[in-house]
Design an enzyme around this catalytic site. Structure first.
Site, PDB file in Angstrom:
ATOM      1  N   LYS A 242       0.863  -1.179   0.000  1.00  0.00           N
ATOM      2  CA  LYS A 242       0.000   0.000   0.000  1.00  0.00           C
ATOM      3  C   LYS A 242       0.893   1.220   0.000  1.00  0.00           C
ATOM      4  O   LYS A 242       2.018   1.176   0.516  1.00  0.00           O
ATOM      5  CB  LYS A 242      -0.877   0.009   1.255  1.00  0.00           C
TER       6      LYS A 242
HETATM    7  N1  LIG Z   1     -10.951   2.347  -4.719  1.00  0.00           N
HETATM    8  C1  LIG Z   1     -10.852   1.043  -4.534  1.00  0.00           C
HETATM    9  O1  LIG Z   1     -10.790   0.270  -5.498  1.00  0.00           O
HETATM   10  C2  LIG Z   1     -10.826   0.472  -3.166  1.00  0.00           C
HETATM   11  C3  LIG Z   1     -11.066   1.231  -2.046  1.00  0.00           C
HETATM   12  N2  LIG Z   1     -11.154   0.632  -0.823  1.00  0.00           N
HETATM   13  C4  LIG Z   1     -11.420   1.404   0.370  1.00  0.00           C
HETATM   14  O2  LIG Z   1     -12.696   2.016   0.262  1.00  0.00           O
HETATM   15  C5  LIG Z   1     -12.687   3.258   0.967  1.00  0.00           C
HETATM   16  C6  LIG Z   1     -13.118   4.369   0.038  1.00  0.00           C
HETATM   17  O3  LIG Z   1     -12.235   4.418  -1.062  1.00  0.00           O
HETATM   18  P1  LIG Z   1     -12.623   5.185  -2.423  1.00  0.00           P
HETATM   19  O4  LIG Z   1     -14.082   5.150  -2.600  1.00  0.00           O
HETATM   20  O5  LIG Z   1     -11.740   4.654  -3.458  1.00  0.00           O
HETATM   21  O6  LIG Z   1     -12.160   6.654  -2.085  1.00  0.00           O
HETATM   22  P2  LIG Z   1     -12.691   8.022  -2.707  1.00  0.00           P
HETATM   23  O7  LIG Z   1     -11.640   9.006  -2.461  1.00  0.00           O
HETATM   24  O8  LIG Z   1     -13.185   7.815  -4.093  1.00  0.00           O
HETATM   25  O9  LIG Z   1     -13.962   8.341  -1.802  1.00  0.00           O
HETATM   26  C7  LIG Z   1     -13.875   8.524  -0.431  1.00  0.00           C
HETATM   27  C8  LIG Z   1     -15.210   9.006   0.073  1.00  0.00           C
HETATM   28  O10 LIG Z   1     -15.180   9.109   1.480  1.00  0.00           O
HETATM   29  C9  LIG Z   1     -15.742  10.353   1.849  1.00  0.00           C
HETATM   30  N3  LIG Z   1     -15.281  10.767   3.160  1.00  0.00           N
HETATM   31  C10 LIG Z   1     -14.062  11.195   3.536  1.00  0.00           C
HETATM   32  N4  LIG Z   1     -14.061  11.519   4.828  1.00  0.00           N
HETATM   33  C11 LIG Z   1     -15.311  11.276   5.278  1.00  0.00           C
HETATM   34  C12 LIG Z   1     -15.950  11.412   6.531  1.00  0.00           C
HETATM   35  N5  LIG Z   1     -15.287  11.859   7.580  1.00  0.00           N
HETATM   36  N6  LIG Z   1     -17.266  11.073   6.632  1.00  0.00           N
HETATM   37  C13 LIG Z   1     -17.946  10.621   5.567  1.00  0.00           C
HETATM   38  N7  LIG Z   1     -17.387  10.456   4.357  1.00  0.00           N
HETATM   39  C14 LIG Z   1     -16.096  10.791   4.221  1.00  0.00           C
HETATM   40  C15 LIG Z   1     -15.331  11.295   0.738  1.00  0.00           C
HETATM   41  O11 LIG Z   1     -16.114  12.463   0.703  1.00  0.00           O
HETATM   42  C16 LIG Z   1     -15.583  10.408  -0.459  1.00  0.00           C
HETATM   43  O12 LIG Z   1     -16.951  10.409  -0.797  1.00  0.00           O
HETATM   44  C17 LIG Z   1     -11.269   3.413   1.535  1.00  0.00           C
HETATM   45  O13 LIG Z   1     -11.232   2.885   2.831  1.00  0.00           O
HETATM   46  C18 LIG Z   1     -10.449   2.538   0.598  1.00  0.00           C
HETATM   47  O14 LIG Z   1      -9.260   2.101   1.190  1.00  0.00           O
HETATM   48  C19 LIG Z   1     -11.001  -0.722  -0.671  1.00  0.00           C
HETATM   49  C20 LIG Z   1     -10.756  -1.510  -1.738  1.00  0.00           C
HETATM   50  C21 LIG Z   1     -10.565  -0.976  -3.064  1.00  0.00           C
HETATM   51  O1  LIG Z   2      -6.749  -2.748  -6.909  1.00  0.00           O
HETATM   52  C1  LIG Z   2      -5.770  -2.901  -6.208  1.00  0.00           C
HETATM   53  O2  LIG Z   2      -4.719  -3.336  -6.610  1.00  0.00           O
HETATM   54  C2  LIG Z   2      -5.760  -2.526  -4.742  1.00  0.00           C
HETATM   55  C3  LIG Z   2      -7.028  -2.005  -4.195  1.00  0.00           C
HETATM   56  C4  LIG Z   2      -6.806  -1.608  -2.774  1.00  0.00           C
HETATM   57  O3  LIG Z   2      -5.983  -0.760  -2.487  1.00  0.00           O
HETATM   58  C5  LIG Z   2      -7.531  -2.270  -1.713  1.00  0.00           C
HETATM   59  O4  LIG Z   2      -8.136  -3.321  -1.948  1.00  0.00           O
HETATM   60  O5  LIG Z   2      -7.511  -1.766  -0.570  1.00  0.00           O
END
Ligand SMILES: NC(=O)C1=CN([C@@H]2O[C@H](COP(=O)(O)OP(=O)(O)OC[C@H]3O[C@@H](n4cnc5c(N)ncnc54)[C@H](O)[C@@H]3O)[C@@H](O)[C@H]2O)C=CC1
Ligand SMILES: O=C(O)CCC(=O)C(=O)O
Length: 448
Positions: free
Chosen positions: A102
């Site tokens: 990560k």
């Molecule tokens: N993008 C991916 O493919 C993956 C993401 N994740 C996890 O999913 C989660 C979200 O990731 P993404 O959607 O990619 O990020 P992103 O940056 O696209 O979205 C994050 C969201 O969280 C919101 N947010 C931030 N602080 C907040 C708070 N205090 N209260 C409520 N909402 C809040 C933001 O406004 C935004 O809507 C993270 O924990 C990430 O590690 C896990 C696996 C894969």
């Molecule tokens: O798509 C990936 O390689 C990693 C996604 C990721 O950061 C996660 O699963 O938390």
């Protein structure tokens, strides 16, 4: 509890269930490599600003290390370390041939212009390009990053190493990205939810949902739940929160967010206190934002019957205990959000093969992987008489442990996991060699 302490506590609990020797346990906790780099860029007004970037490569027993890059002000070495470790177990739960990594930069992407973000990403890539690679470590998007970020990394990396589309996943389709990757984490969350609910004789269409976070993962999860007839009654993001007991029109909310950049002033719902979302009355709670949001302060007030961990480590171990006592079923992150890395794997495979899958193939194969992993977790739960988190951890830890056993101790136990003490009498010299090797390779200070 800090993310690393929480993750390590879960790991140790699973290690006890597996009867793992404490020295092997310790070696699996220590990351393969931790990288910390200074990234200074000129801002658009010419002033210099410095950030710290991290990449933690946790383990490569099963293949190239894999994991996202996060841009967020709270990124710190312990958190990146914990997230890297979770990636190792997650890849093994999904049964894809990767280890875990990560990365992140401690910055607020909302405060930077697009050109500043590009400069920052390119400088970060210049600092780490020798340590990532198609067969060593393959980054992807996470919080605060997206396909555009991956495009910059790919372009910068390719200046040093030649055109290498498979060095990142989650990139734009035009640059070799996979159809379905953008939606994959949210789609995987929904497949995982369906698998869990089916076990409980329930279905999405009969239930209410509260979703924290409306970025990549949260918005796709909300959209797909809505499409399946589920009632999304509350949504929050960093700009605020909205609720509607009759169900929010998610496509409308997406349009509102797209045009205004915020959840505020959405006509189809009332605004609510964002802190209240996690304890809002609903059947299913899906945290899709930050880690540690469910903790001893609020766990007792959670009203959902099911928690689907779309975010990484949203529930700390103290909250886990409280929720278990309340009978809340928690579907753990290393399974629930594994759809993202699974489709990243499909993207990497397509890049290496030079052959593009259609979206249906991506989605169907993802569903097969998610269903298979759920059954494998349930089987570990039965074997170890444990909850879903420990089922997932024991499943995720089993195959890296096999690797180390086979490499360092030889064909000691076929596919069966035995405590390392089983071999100690006959194999003490070899065990000492193992520890010595680990000390040299990883600069460990293990006591024999
Ligand atoms: N993008 C991916 O493919 C993956 C993401 N994740 C996890 O999913 C989660 C979200 O990731 P993404 O959607 O990619 O990020 P992103 O940056 O696209 O979205 C994050 C969201 O969280 C919101 N947010 C931030 N602080 C907040 C708070 N205090 N209260 C409520 N909402 C809040 C933001 O406004 C935004 O809507 C993270 O924990 C990430 O590690 C896990 C696996 C894969
Ligand atoms: O798509 C990936 O390689 C990693 C996604 C990721 O950061 C996660 O699963 O938390």
């Amino acid at each position: 509890m800090n993310a690393l302490a929480a993750t390590s506590r879960n790991f140790r609990h699973a290690a006890r269930l597996l009867g793992l020797d404490s020295k092997v346990e310790k070696s699996l906790l220590i990351p393969f490599r931790e990288i910390k780099v200074e990234c200074t860029i000129p801002k658009d007004d010419g002033t210099l600003v410095s950030y710290v970037g991290f990449r933690v490569q946790h383990d490569n027993a099963r293949g190239p290390m894999k994991g996202g890059i996060r841009y967020h002000p709270e990124v710190d070495p312990d958190e990146v370390n914990a997230l890297a470790q979770l990636m190792t177990w997650k890849s093994a739960v999904a049964d894809i041939p990767y280890g875990g990594a990560k990365g992140g930069i401690g910055c607020n992407p909302g405060d930077l212009s697009k050109t500043e973000l590009e400069r920052l990403t390119r400088v970060f890539t210049q600092k780490i390009h020798d340590l990532i690679g198609v067969h060593t470590d393959v980054p992807a998007p996470d919080m605060g990053t997206n396909a555009q970020t991956m495009a910059w990394i790919l372009d910068e990396y390719s200046k040093f190493h030649g055109h290498s589309p498979a060095v990142v996943t989650g990139k734009p389709i035009d640059l070799g990205g996979s159809l379905g990757r953008e939606a994959a984490t949210g789609r995987g969350v929904v497949f995982a939810t369906e698998a869990l609910l089916a076990e409980h004789g329930k279905s999405i269409k009969d239930l209410t949902f509260a979703i924290q976070g409306f970025g990549n993962v949260g918005s796709w999860a909300a959209k797909l739940v809505h499409e399946r007839g589920g009632k999304v009654i509350a949504v929050s993001d960093v700009t605020g929160a909205v609720k509607n007991p009759n169900g929010i029109d998610i496509p409308e909310l997406l349009r509102h967010k797209e045009t205004t950049g915020s959840l505020k002033d959405f006509q189809g719902a009332e605004s609510m206190d964002a802190n209240e979302l996690l304890i809002h009355k609903c059947d299913v709670l899906i945290p899709c934002a930050l880690g540690g949001v469910l903790n001893r302060e609020n766990a007792a007030d959670v009203k959902a019957k099911f928690i689907i961990e779309a975010a990484n480590h949203p529930t700390d171990p103290e909250a886990d205990e409280i929720l278990a006592k309340k009978g809340v079923v928690v579907l753990p992150d290393i399974y629930a959000n594994s759809g993202g890395v699974t489709v990243s794997y499909f993207e990497w495979v397509q890049n290496i093969q030079g052959f593009m899958w259609d979206e249906q193939q991506v989605n169907n194969t993802l569903q097969n992987y998610m269903t298979r992993a759920f059954h494998n977790i349930k089987s570990m739960c039965q074997t170890h008489d444990c909850n879903l988190r420990m089922g997932a951890f024991t499943l995720g830890m089993k195959s890296p442990i096999h690797y180390y056993r086979n490499v360092f101790i030889g064909s000691c136990s076929g596919l069966e996991i035995l405590p390392i003490s089983t071999y100690q009498n006959q194999m003490l010299p070899l065990l000492q060699l193992l520890i010595l090797t680990l000390e040299i390779c990883c600069d460990l200070q293990l006591e024999i």
